[in-house]
Design an enzyme around this catalytic site. Sequence first.
Site, PDB file in Angstrom:
ATOM      1  N   ARG A  80       0.855  -1.147  -0.035  1.00  0.00           N
ATOM      2  CA  ARG A  80       0.009  -0.014  -0.026  1.00  0.00           C
ATOM      3  C   ARG A  80       0.990   1.176   0.034  1.00  0.00           C
ATOM      4  O   ARG A  80       2.003   1.398   0.934  1.00  0.00           O
ATOM      5  CB  ARG A  80      -0.874  -0.010   1.274  1.00  0.00           C
ATOM      6  N   TYR A 223      -1.646  -3.784  -6.747  1.00  0.00           N
ATOM      7  CA  TYR A 223      -1.322  -4.633  -5.590  1.00  0.00           C
ATOM      8  C   TYR A 223      -2.174  -4.405  -4.187  1.00  0.00           C
ATOM      9  O   TYR A 223      -2.516  -3.404  -3.884  1.00  0.00           O
ATOM     10  CB  TYR A 223       0.281  -4.192  -5.029  1.00  0.00           C
ATOM     11  N   GLY A 224      -2.685  -5.306  -3.770  1.00  0.00           N
ATOM     12  CA  GLY A 224      -3.297  -5.541  -2.511  1.00  0.00           C
ATOM     13  C   GLY A 224      -4.361  -4.281  -2.390  1.00  0.00           C
ATOM     14  O   GLY A 224      -5.052  -4.009  -3.206  1.00  0.00           O
ATOM     15  N   LYS A 232      -9.528  -2.348   1.961  1.00  0.00           N
ATOM     16  CA  LYS A 232      -9.285  -1.006   2.784  1.00  0.00           C
ATOM     17  C   LYS A 232      -9.864   0.247   2.152  1.00  0.00           C
ATOM     18  O   LYS A 232     -10.568   1.204   3.139  1.00  0.00           O
ATOM     19  CB  LYS A 232      -7.673  -0.510   2.852  1.00  0.00           C
ATOM     20  N   HIS A 252     -10.376  -2.288  11.530  1.00  0.00           N
ATOM     21  CA  HIS A 252      -9.460  -3.102  11.065  1.00  0.00           C
ATOM     22  C   HIS A 252      -9.084  -4.400  12.306  1.00  0.00           C
ATOM     23  O   HIS A 252      -8.338  -4.127  12.889  1.00  0.00           O
ATOM     24  CB  HIS A 252      -8.128  -2.352  10.927  1.00  0.00           C
ATOM     25  N   SER A 274      -1.284  -3.474  10.600  1.00  0.00           N
ATOM     26  CA  SER A 274      -1.160  -4.374   9.279  1.00  0.00           C
ATOM     27  C   SER A 274       0.333  -5.115   9.901  1.00  0.00           C
ATOM     28  O   SER A 274       1.339  -4.492  10.441  1.00  0.00           O
ATOM     29  CB  SER A 274      -0.611  -3.410   8.233  1.00  0.00           C
ATOM     30  N   CYS A 276       0.578  -7.283  12.220  1.00  0.00           N
ATOM     31  CA  CYS A 276       1.037  -7.331  13.759  1.00  0.00           C
ATOM     32  C   CYS A 276       0.191  -8.625  14.119  1.00  0.00           C
ATOM     33  O   CYS A 276       0.030  -8.889  15.339  1.00  0.00           O
ATOM     34  CB  CYS A 276       0.696  -6.098  14.131  1.00  0.00           C
ATOM     35  N   GLY A 277      -0.329  -9.533  13.339  1.00  0.00           N
ATOM     36  CA  GLY A 277      -0.770 -10.878  13.705  1.00  0.00           C
ATOM     37  C   GLY A 277      -2.166 -10.884  14.018  1.00  0.00           C
ATOM     38  O   GLY A 277      -2.560 -12.069  14.729  1.00  0.00           O
ATOM     39  N   LYS A 278      -2.926 -10.431  13.173  1.00  0.00           N
ATOM     40  CA  LYS A 278      -4.493 -10.584  13.319  1.00  0.00           C
ATOM     41  C   LYS A 278      -4.601 -11.952  12.402  1.00  0.00           C
ATOM     42  O   LYS A 278      -5.475 -12.687  13.109  1.00  0.00           O
ATOM     43  CB  LYS A 278      -5.184  -9.567  12.340  1.00  0.00           C
ATOM     44  N   THR A 279      -4.120 -12.188  11.185  1.00  0.00           N
ATOM     45  CA  THR A 279      -4.477 -13.445  10.910  1.00  0.00           C
ATOM     46  C   THR A 279      -3.981 -14.649  11.646  1.00  0.00           C
ATOM     47  O   THR A 279      -4.762 -15.768  11.780  1.00  0.00           O
ATOM     48  CB  THR A 279      -3.807 -13.636   9.285  1.00  0.00           C
ATOM     49  N   ASN A 280      -3.011 -14.447  12.276  1.00  0.00           N
ATOM     50  CA  ASN A 280      -2.403 -15.494  12.979  1.00  0.00           C
ATOM     51  C   ASN A 280      -3.311 -15.921  14.291  1.00  0.00           C
ATOM     52  O   ASN A 280      -3.655 -16.854  14.723  1.00  0.00           O
ATOM     53  CB  ASN A 280      -0.880 -15.147  13.529  1.00  0.00           C
ATOM     54  N   ASP A 299      -9.127  -9.931   9.155  1.00  0.00           N
ATOM     55  CA  ASP A 299      -8.724  -8.196   8.900  1.00  0.00           C
ATOM     56  C   ASP A 299      -9.764  -7.188   9.316  1.00  0.00           C
ATOM     57  O   ASP A 299      -9.124  -6.032   9.562  1.00  0.00           O
ATOM     58  CB  ASP A 299      -8.201  -8.322   7.287  1.00  0.00           C
ATOM     59  N   ASN A 389       6.496  -8.325   2.172  1.00  0.00           N
ATOM     60  CA  ASN A 389       4.977  -8.297   1.956  1.00  0.00           C
ATOM     61  C   ASN A 389       4.252  -8.976   0.984  1.00  0.00           C
ATOM     62  O   ASN A 389       3.266  -8.782   0.327  1.00  0.00           O
ATOM     63  CB  ASN A 389       4.370  -6.855   1.638  1.00  0.00           C
ATOM     64  N   SER A 390       4.888 -10.162   0.571  1.00  0.00           N
ATOM     65  CA  SER A 390       4.263 -11.342  -0.133  1.00  0.00           C
ATOM     66  C   SER A 390       3.056 -11.688   0.524  1.00  0.00           C
ATOM     67  O   SER A 390       2.913 -12.058   1.736  1.00  0.00           O
ATOM     68  CB  SER A 390       5.365 -12.368  -0.563  1.00  0.00           C
ATOM     69  N   ARG A 391       2.079 -12.226  -0.414  1.00  0.00           N
ATOM     70  CA  ARG A 391       0.818 -12.585   0.449  1.00  0.00           C
ATOM     71  C   ARG A 391       0.340 -13.808  -0.553  1.00  0.00           C
ATOM     72  O   ARG A 391       0.442 -14.021  -1.695  1.00  0.00           O
ATOM     73  CB  ARG A 391      -0.041 -11.356   0.062  1.00  0.00           C
ATOM     74  N   ASN A 519      -0.509 -17.515  22.720  1.00  0.00           N
ATOM     75  CA  ASN A 519      -1.624 -16.401  23.261  1.00  0.00           C
ATOM     76  C   ASN A 519      -2.831 -16.775  23.816  1.00  0.00           C
ATOM     77  O   ASN A 519      -3.568 -16.069  24.190  1.00  0.00           O
ATOM     78  CB  ASN A 519      -1.901 -15.692  21.617  1.00  0.00           C
TER      79      ASN A 519
END
Length: 611
Positions: A80, A223-224, A232, A252, A274, A276-280, A299, A389-391, A519
């Site tokens: 972004r 991109y994204g 977003k 977010h 971004s 910082c661990g949301k998907t995880n 997300d 930042n590969s996705r 966690n």
Amino acid sequence: MKTALELNAPEMVTNRALLHWLSDIVELTKPKDIYWCNGTQTEWYELSRMLIDQGVMTPLNPELRPDSFLVRSDPNDVARVEDRTFICSVNEADAGPTNNWRDPDLMNEELRTLFDGSMRGRTMYVVPFSMGPLGGPISQVGIQLTDSPYAVLNMRIMTRMGFDVLRLIDNETNWVPAVHSVGMPLEDVFGNTIEDVPWPSNPTKYICHFPETREIWSFGSGYGGNALLSKKCFALRIGSFMGKQEGWLAEHMLLLKLTNPQGKAYHVAAAFPSACGKTNLAMITPTIPGWTAETIGDDIAWLRPGKDGRLYAINPEAGFFGVAPGTGFGTNEVAMNTMWGNTIFTNVALTDDGDVWWEGMTDKVPEHLIDWRGEDWTPSSGRPAAHPNSRFTVPVEQCPTLSNDWFENAGVPIDAIIFGGRRATNVPLVAQAFDWKHGVFMGATMSSEQTAAAEGTVGDLRRDPFAMLPFCGYNMADYWGHWLDIGRKLGKNAPKIFQVNWFRKDDSGSFLWPGFGENSRVLEWICRRIDNSAKTYEAAIGLVPARGSLNLEGLEMPRGAMTKLFRVEPERWLAECDATAEYFSIFGDRLPVEMTKQLQALRRRLKTATL
Ligand code: GTP
Ligand code: SPV
Ligand code: MN
């Protein structure tokens, strides 16, 4: 104006404003043809076949990763672009000091010049999409026009896309128009052909939002978040403004359902910046026995007070656009199992047997790879094989831990809201806010070390209130005010608010907390706090677990690590307060008085603690 026939419109399109808008954009951008996306599997195969034939996408080995593709972006179009992201509200003060503001009329003129002929020689795709279940009470619809078939394939995964959405749009329906061009026409003004490249883009980029008219215009990037305008641009920037007008919240945030050993369910929403661990966290495998975690979103969350006075949330998306590096069987097995196939990988490395790889995917590093730029790579190359930042883009429905609640039209009732950031110092592992107002203060004063998800210097500490710094479509201080209003409205039904930090480091620079599945210990404590059954200690910055109250059974922690994880040093926090006061001052008289009160109260508590 062009006729429906000239616009190639399917018969269910009756909305006159839609045809009018499309006609205007077609005349402006001058595509070679118009294609309406129906959202079918056949269409998916046709588009992916075309991109393979054009050398844009590399099919992966079907035995290892069926119906999956690798795409390499232009090395100058990898994240972004926040400094090229604009909020074009009528009044500058309504965009606020944290956004780049542009006058809507001037920006409109600028955009019309940029988009003039920008799709020459290309197909314009019309992408109708729904955010949230079709026709659901919290859902919204939009239409993206794009000259990027790669964006179309991603939108098919990330949203409910296709003709069913068009059937929902009559003349009364509100829908969000979004125009996207990669900004690289295939013909010049004289009709001479320009040769295409695998990843067309333009060095000049514009990601523009017109909140008052709910319009999105994006130019120059494929991109994204720059190109998938549902995400977003719509679900957060335009969404947050709609929420302010209509009494709801676009955040977010991940959404997670937890069930304790007794079978009691809890729903939590968590805002982390971004990467910082949301998907995880959304896909966590709890390490504590008897607990289960189910994924609802990773997300974005849309939250609305429900009829019973509680706060309800949906995940408006239908796919995950997740960070690849650091995602592995050891850290996020659920994500690894989600992307077994039907996945688009962007900017990861290619293995010799036709699969993908990135840093952190496996302990064993392959001997040879083709890196994200398409070059030979070996462990001694001295550079990452995958872009930081590969996705991966993958359908939500492939997630083995997906909760049935994801399908719930009206959303799930939220019990707790969590704020977190990437903080090497100061911020403890977990703390509960004293009340909603204090929680809003916690969210408003978040800082986090910058990641590769946006262009900028990785590691720089920056303010990222509510993890919404790049995503709030209006004045951030008004946004805090809106949160305070929502809390007032929810009253005793308001979710409890917490702050977490998985990223505190020791003096040698190693993470103090093991993170990931562990966690769950923090989540368990949060659930017990919801039930008022976990003991707390009142620290100056919030309620932290009393000694023995956080479940550490079976966890080997180095001596002193827990103390360090919870250390609140008043001097350092008083210095943070000074920085906060300075930060708050940029909002002038838009700052809610409550924020100043909260800061004063925090200072008072810290000073008492130093006595
Ligand atoms: P966006 O999609 O950009 O919004 O990111 P996100 O918030 O979903 O972050 P994600 O879960 O993809 O994690 C980003 C990076 O943080 C990955 O490299 C993870 O491995 C790492 N990470 C996630 N959770 C933890 C944790 O608990 N501890 C540590 N040390 N790292 C973590
Ligand atoms: C983020 O940066 O928070 C993302 C990735 O989720 S993007 O869709 O590019 O915004
Ligand atoms: Mn994100």
